[in-house]
Design an enzyme around this catalytic site. Structure first.
Site, PDB file in Angstrom:
ATOM      1  N   ARG A 237       0.988  -1.179   0.106  1.00 24.74           N
ATOM      2  CA  ARG A 237      -0.109  -0.090  -0.151  1.00 24.74           C
ATOM      3  C   ARG A 237       0.787   1.305   0.099  1.00 24.74           C
ATOM      4  O   ARG A 237       1.827   1.362   0.743  1.00 24.74           O
ATOM      5  CB  ARG A 237      -0.869   0.057   1.153  1.00 24.74           C
ATOM      6  CG  ARG A 237      -1.989  -1.021   1.214  1.00 24.74           C
ATOM      7  CD  ARG A 237      -3.165  -0.454   0.002  1.00 24.74           C
ATOM      8  NE  ARG A 237      -4.267  -1.459   0.056  1.00 24.74           N
ATOM      9  CZ  ARG A 237      -4.387  -2.236  -0.731  1.00 24.74           C
ATOM     10  NH1 ARG A 237      -3.422  -2.742  -1.569  1.00 24.74           N
ATOM     11  NH2 ARG A 237      -5.526  -3.122  -0.894  1.00 24.74           N
ATOM     12  N   GLU A 266      -3.224   7.745  -4.841  1.00 24.50           N
ATOM     13  CA  GLU A 266      -3.398   7.132  -6.157  1.00 24.50           C
ATOM     14  C   GLU A 266      -4.741   7.798  -6.632  1.00 24.50           C
ATOM     15  O   GLU A 266      -5.584   7.981  -6.182  1.00 24.50           O
ATOM     16  CB  GLU A 266      -3.835   5.734  -6.062  1.00 24.50           C
ATOM     17  CG  GLU A 266      -2.392   4.941  -5.826  1.00 24.50           C
ATOM     18  CD  GLU A 266      -2.698   3.263  -5.587  1.00 24.50           C
ATOM     19  OE1 GLU A 266      -3.770   2.900  -5.937  1.00 24.50           O
ATOM     20  OE2 GLU A 266      -1.881   2.988  -4.970  1.00 24.50           O
ATOM     21  N   HIS A 284      -0.875   0.068 -10.092  1.00 27.48           N
ATOM     22  CA  HIS A 284      -1.318  -0.652  -9.059  1.00 27.48           C
ATOM     23  C   HIS A 284      -2.018  -2.060  -9.774  1.00 27.48           C
ATOM     24  O   HIS A 284      -3.311  -2.270  -9.804  1.00 27.48           O
ATOM     25  CB  HIS A 284      -2.431   0.029  -8.291  1.00 27.48           C
ATOM     26  CG  HIS A 284      -2.820  -0.686  -6.837  1.00 27.48           C
ATOM     27  ND1 HIS A 284      -3.370   0.076  -5.790  1.00 27.48           N
ATOM     28  CD2 HIS A 284      -2.828  -2.018  -6.701  1.00 27.48           C
ATOM     29  CE1 HIS A 284      -3.312  -0.865  -4.849  1.00 27.48           C
ATOM     30  NE2 HIS A 284      -3.215  -1.871  -5.173  1.00 27.48           N
TER      31      HIS A 284
HETATM   32  C1  DGY Z   1      -5.327  -6.014  -2.618  1.00 23.99           C
HETATM   33  O1  DGY Z   1      -6.066  -6.985  -2.675  1.00 23.99           O
HETATM   34  O2  DGY Z   1      -5.053  -5.345  -1.651  1.00 23.99           O
HETATM   35  C2  DGY Z   1      -4.549  -5.457  -3.956  1.00 23.99           C
HETATM   36  O3  DGY Z   1      -3.926  -4.273  -3.706  1.00 23.99           O
HETATM   37  C3  DGY Z   1      -5.807  -5.151  -4.989  1.00 23.99           C
HETATM   38  O4  DGY Z   1      -5.191  -5.524  -6.432  1.00 23.99           O
END
Ligand code: DGY
Length: 318
Positions: A237, A266, A284
């Site tokens: 993240r 983002e 992403h």
């Molecule tokens: C998640 O599942 O947290 C991913 O970032 C989605 O693509």
């Protein structure tokens, strides 16, 4: 009477077919992140919602959805949902673990290889007609064999990334807050302190959820402990890394490069990031394979149906 579902975004066709069959869609989704007003309108009569990491499902949204019984998040991370507010309203929250582990681990390795071997810079050189032929000194990267991969967080994805390191003959160090034994424990993976991990890693990759205590875990102080020859990867993240501090470290040569799939705000990027050639930037894509995105969607549908049928949700997080 089919239950009413708010679906935040269109999903791959096989998932849409099941959704159309099982539910009345309360909105006709368009493929752009819905505005706050669109989310509020979408959840108003819904008994179930399937949302993505872009939709903030906060107390305000939940209080506008009196019939809502379940939110299925189309991601493993669920930092976009106010879990406490959901609990207070008796709304069950589910996520999509396991099915995206391999895809996300593979993408992490795509970033590791891309930064180590300057794949994107080299592609641009060729496309832009700058390549004049083989040269002993052109686009030199770094070896992976014998180097150290440092993993922050040894959950499912962290372990999948670590397993792949064996094929590249890399050493694995890790730091985790969890006291749980690893399943399966690999005797060659060495657990170290956070500081030691930063100091010793040649490639550093966080695989932890975003939470108040992991926000800016990799901050200016942490970046100053990392070797100047090391690379930072982030497919977890964005806010786990202080992006402004990262840009400063890269500009000042305190870090060799970075491979990023996620960002603090983002789809916006920290000023200066785009200009740095030693950085590979992806939009992403961690779970973005056709097979994985279909499995994630089917998992959301299964969770929603289970809750609406009064059964335990297979992937309940709250
Ligand atoms: C998640 O599942 O947290 C991913 O970032 C989605 O693509």
């Amino acid at each position: 009477m089919r239950p009413k579902l708010y679906l935040a975004r269109p999903f791959p066709d096989p998932v849409m077919a099941v959704i159309q069959e099982q539910f009345q869609l309360t909105v006709s989704p368009a493929d752009h992140p819905p505005s706050a007003a669109e989310i509020l309108a979408g959840v108003r009569d819904a008994q179930a919602a399937i949302c993505t990491l872009n939709e903030r499902m906060d107390a305000g949204v939940l209080s506008a959805a009196p019939a809502l019984r379940v939110i299925a998040n189309y991601a493993v991370g669920y930092n976009n949902i106010d879990v406490e507010a959901a609990k207070a309203r008796g709304i069950i929250v589910t996520n999509t673990p396991d099915v995206l582990t391999n895809a996300t681990a593979d993408l992490t390795w795509a970033l590791i290889l891309a930064v180590a071997r300057r794949v994107v810079e080299s592609d641009q050189l060729v496309r832009q007609h700058q390549w004049t032929g083989w040269s002993p000194t052109q686009m030199l990267g770094v070896d992976l064999a014998g180097k150290t991969l440092g993993i922050i967080g040894m959950g499912r994805i962290g372990q999948a990334v670590a397993r792949r390191a064996a094929g590249f003959e890399m050493n694995v160090l890790y730091w985790t807050r969890s006291e749980r034994p690893l399943q399966p424990a690999n005797p060659s993976w060495q657990r170290v302190s956070f500081e030691e991990l930063l100091r010793r890693s040649d490639f550093l990759s966080p695989h932890i959820p975003l939470a108040p205590d992991t926000h800016h875990l990799i901050n200016d102080a942490a970046l100053r402990l990392i070797k100047p020859t090391a690379f930072l990867i982030n497919a977890a993240r964005g806010p786990v890394v202080d992006e402004a501090a990262l840009v400063a470290a890269l500009r000042e040569g305190r870090l060799a490069g970075a491979g990023l799939d996620v960002y603090e705000k983002e789809p916006e990027l920290q000023l200066g990031l785009r200009e740095l050639p030693q950085v590979v930037l992806l939009p992403h894509l961690g779970s973005a394979t056709a097979e994985t995105r279909i499995r994630m969607g089917m998992m959301c549908v299964e969770n929603v149906l289970a809750v609406l049928e009064g059964k335990p949700a297979p992937n309940r997080v709250a």
